[in-house]
Design a protein around this motif. Structure first.
Motif, short mmCIF file in Angstrom:
data_model
loop_
_atom_site.label_atom_id
_atom_site.label_comp_id
_atom_site.label_asym_id
_atom_site.label_seq_id
_atom_site.Cartn_x
_atom_site.Cartn_y
_atom_site.Cartn_z
N GLY A 84 12.01 25.68 45.21
CA GLY A 84 11.17 24.78 45.73
C GLY A 84 10.45 24.08 44.62
N GLU A 85 9.63 24.92 43.89
CA GLU A 85 8.94 24.50 42.75
C GLU A 85 9.64 23.98 41.71
OE1 GLU A 85 5.62 24.32 42.57
OE2 GLU A 85 5.52 25.25 44.44
N ASP A 122 3.16 32.12 52.40
CA ASP A 122 4.37 32.52 51.35
C ASP A 122 3.65 33.03 49.96
OD1 ASP A 122 6.16 32.02 53.25
OD2 ASP A 122 6.71 30.17 52.47
N ARG A 123 2.77 32.10 49.51
CA ARG A 123 2.34 32.31 48.21
C ARG A 123 1.39 33.59 48.19
NH1 ARG A 123 3.41 26.97 47.98
NH2 ARG A 123 4.11 26.09 46.15
N GLU A 170 2.14 27.50 56.13
CA GLU A 170 3.32 28.53 55.81
C GLU A 170 3.50 28.47 54.33
OE1 GLU A 170 7.20 27.37 57.68
OE2 GLU A 170 6.02 26.15 59.05
N GLN A 171 3.48 27.59 53.48
CA GLN A 171 3.45 27.60 52.24
C GLN A 171 2.40 28.66 51.65
OE1 GLN A 171 3.70 23.39 51.19
NE2 GLN A 171 5.69 23.83 50.60
N TYR A 172 1.32 28.36 52.01
CA TYR A 172 0.15 28.91 51.71
C TYR A 172 0.34 30.56 51.96
CZ TYR A 172 -4.84 31.08 52.33
OH TYR A 172 -5.84 31.93 52.14
N GLN A 204 2.15 23.31 55.22
CA GLN A 204 1.36 23.62 54.10
C GLN A 204 0.81 25.14 54.23
OE1 GLN A 204 -0.92 20.29 52.16
NE2 GLN A 204 0.03 19.30 53.79
N VAL A 258 10.59 29.78 47.56
CA VAL A 258 9.35 29.04 46.99
C VAL A 258 9.83 28.56 45.61
CG1 VAL A 258 7.02 29.43 46.46
CG2 VAL A 258 8.18 30.45 48.67
#
Length: 126
Positions: free
Chosen positions: A89-90, A18-19, A14-16, A12, A86
């Motif tokens: 994935g969404e 990335d965003r 990593e995703q943060y 999570q 990303v």
């Protein structure tokens, strides 16, 4: 940041990051906050932050400079690939939810177009 118990926290994070890169809060070449600072900000263990950063470095999204810290790559191809991953994935999650409701792809596209028109007044976000 609120974490989902079903997904590993390091992932999570990593995703943060990335965003943060995608929306421009961390520009190409920008220094990422120090491990301890991120741990305090996100209220997680330093080791968890380090694991997320190590993975982002392995993927080429971040570049580590010894003694200086971690920086967002300036490689536009790597960043474009990350953004695509990303977004896909969404979209995959949305597609799976709508397919479970029995919607066909053409219905999904029509529903999304209608949603965008109603939600955003049809404005373009290029």
């Amino acid at each position: 940041m609120e974490f989902d118990d079903k997904v590993p926290i390091y992932f999570q994070i990593e995703q943060y990051i990335d965003r943060e890169i995608i929306v421009g809060n961390l520009a190409p070449g920008a220094q990422v906050p120090a491990v301890r600072q991120l741990a305090l900000t996100l209220t997680v263990n330093v080791n968890t932050i380090q694991r997320a950063l190590t993975e982002l470095i392995r993927e080429g999204i971040l570049v580590s400079e010894r003694g200086k810290g971690n920086f967002v790559t300036t490689d536009t191809a790597v960043l474009a690939q990350m953004k695509k991953r990303v977004i896909q994935g969404e979209l995959a999650g949305t597609y799976d939810h709508l397919a479970a409701l029995g919607m066909q792809p053409a219905e999904m596209v029509a529903a999304l177009e209608e949603y965008i028109k109603e939600r955003k007044g049809g404005e373009s976000h290029d």
